[in-house]
Design a protein around this motif. Structure first.
Motif, PDB file in Angstrom:
ATOM      1  N   VAL A  78       0.825  -1.208   0.000  1.00  0.00           N
ATOM      2  CA  VAL A  78       0.000   0.000   0.000  1.00  0.00           C
ATOM      3  C   VAL A  78       0.858   1.256   0.000  1.00  0.00           C
ATOM      4  O   VAL A  78       0.675   2.142  -0.837  1.00  0.00           O
ATOM      5  CB  VAL A  78      -0.957   0.011   1.224  1.00  0.00           C
ATOM      6  CG1 VAL A  78      -1.732   1.308   1.286  1.00  0.00           C
ATOM      7  CG2 VAL A  78      -1.898  -1.178   1.184  1.00  0.00           C
ATOM      8  N   VAL A  79       1.790   1.338   0.917  1.00  0.00           N
ATOM      9  CA  VAL A  79       2.601   2.542   1.076  1.00  0.00           C
ATOM     10  C   VAL A  79       3.421   2.847  -0.179  1.00  0.00           C
ATOM     11  O   VAL A  79       3.729   4.005  -0.464  1.00  0.00           O
ATOM     12  CB  VAL A  79       3.485   2.443   2.349  1.00  0.00           C
ATOM     13  CG1 VAL A  79       4.557   1.396   2.193  1.00  0.00           C
ATOM     14  CG2 VAL A  79       4.062   3.785   2.730  1.00  0.00           C
ATOM     15  N   SER A  80       3.744   1.847  -0.955  1.00  0.00           N
ATOM     16  CA  SER A  80       4.548   2.072  -2.166  1.00  0.00           C
ATOM     17  C   SER A  80       3.813   2.886  -3.219  1.00  0.00           C
ATOM     18  O   SER A  80       4.434   3.419  -4.129  1.00  0.00           O
ATOM     19  CB  SER A  80       4.993   0.736  -2.767  1.00  0.00           C
ATOM     20  OG  SER A  80       3.906   0.059  -3.358  1.00  0.00           O
ATOM     21  N   LEU A  81       2.508   3.015  -3.094  1.00  0.00           N
ATOM     22  CA  LEU A  81       1.734   3.790  -4.068  1.00  0.00           C
ATOM     23  C   LEU A  81       1.761   5.293  -3.808  1.00  0.00           C
ATOM     24  O   LEU A  81       1.602   6.070  -4.744  1.00  0.00           O
ATOM     25  CB  LEU A  81       0.275   3.324  -4.091  1.00  0.00           C
ATOM     26  CG  LEU A  81       0.018   1.940  -4.645  1.00  0.00           C
ATOM     27  CD1 LEU A  81      -1.458   1.590  -4.521  1.00  0.00           C
ATOM     28  CD2 LEU A  81       0.476   1.830  -6.086  1.00  0.00           C
ATOM     29  N   LYS A  87      11.005   2.467   1.008  1.00  0.00           N
ATOM     30  CA  LYS A  87      12.152   1.732   0.458  1.00  0.00           C
ATOM     31  C   LYS A  87      11.921   0.220   0.410  1.00  0.00           C
ATOM     32  O   LYS A  87      12.833  -0.519   0.107  1.00  0.00           O
ATOM     33  CB  LYS A  87      13.416   2.015   1.279  1.00  0.00           C
ATOM     34  CG  LYS A  87      13.795   3.469   1.357  1.00  0.00           C
ATOM     35  CD  LYS A  87      14.182   4.030   0.014  1.00  0.00           C
ATOM     36  CE  LYS A  87      14.652   5.451   0.165  1.00  0.00           C
ATOM     37  NZ  LYS A  87      14.414   6.278  -0.983  1.00  0.00           N
ATOM     38  N   GLY A  88      10.732  -0.233   0.768  1.00  0.00           N
ATOM     39  CA  GLY A  88      10.455  -1.664   0.707  1.00  0.00           C
ATOM     40  C   GLY A  88      10.890  -2.434   1.925  1.00  0.00           C
ATOM     41  O   GLY A  88      10.984  -3.650   1.879  1.00  0.00           O
TER      42      GLY A  88
END
Length: 90
Positions: A78-81, A87-88
């Motif tokens: 979710v946060v990667s969007l 940073k994964g």
């Protein structure tokens, strides 16, 4: 199902770190990589194509619920969007 404290923490992070331009670039890239259209993504996350467009022109911020649905469809965290600092590691 997440508890209220976890939901509140997620919402706080979303509101603090949401970056519209990053969201727009990331979703466009993922849609292309996944070989689906923006219209199809809108259908899959149960929003109108017009609402989807408003997310990208900056007149509307997606809800955290919509971002969660997009992450599920696009198969990414979710946060990667929405967070360019992600940073994964989570």
């Amino acid at each position: 199902m997440i508890d209220k404290a976890e939901r509140d923490k997620a919402m706080s992070h979303f509101l603090k770190h949401y970056d519209r331009d990053y969201f727009k670039q990331t979703v466009k890239r993922l849609v292309k990589e996944k070989h689906i259209t923006q219209k199809r993504l809108a259908e899959l996350v149960q929003i109108s194509p017009g609402t989807f467009t408003r997310y990208f022109d900056g007149t509307l911020r997606p809800s955290l619920t919509v971002v969660i649905r997009m992450s599920y469809v696009l198969q990414v965290p979710v946060v990667s969007l929405y967070d360019p600092t992600y940073k994964g590691n989570d």
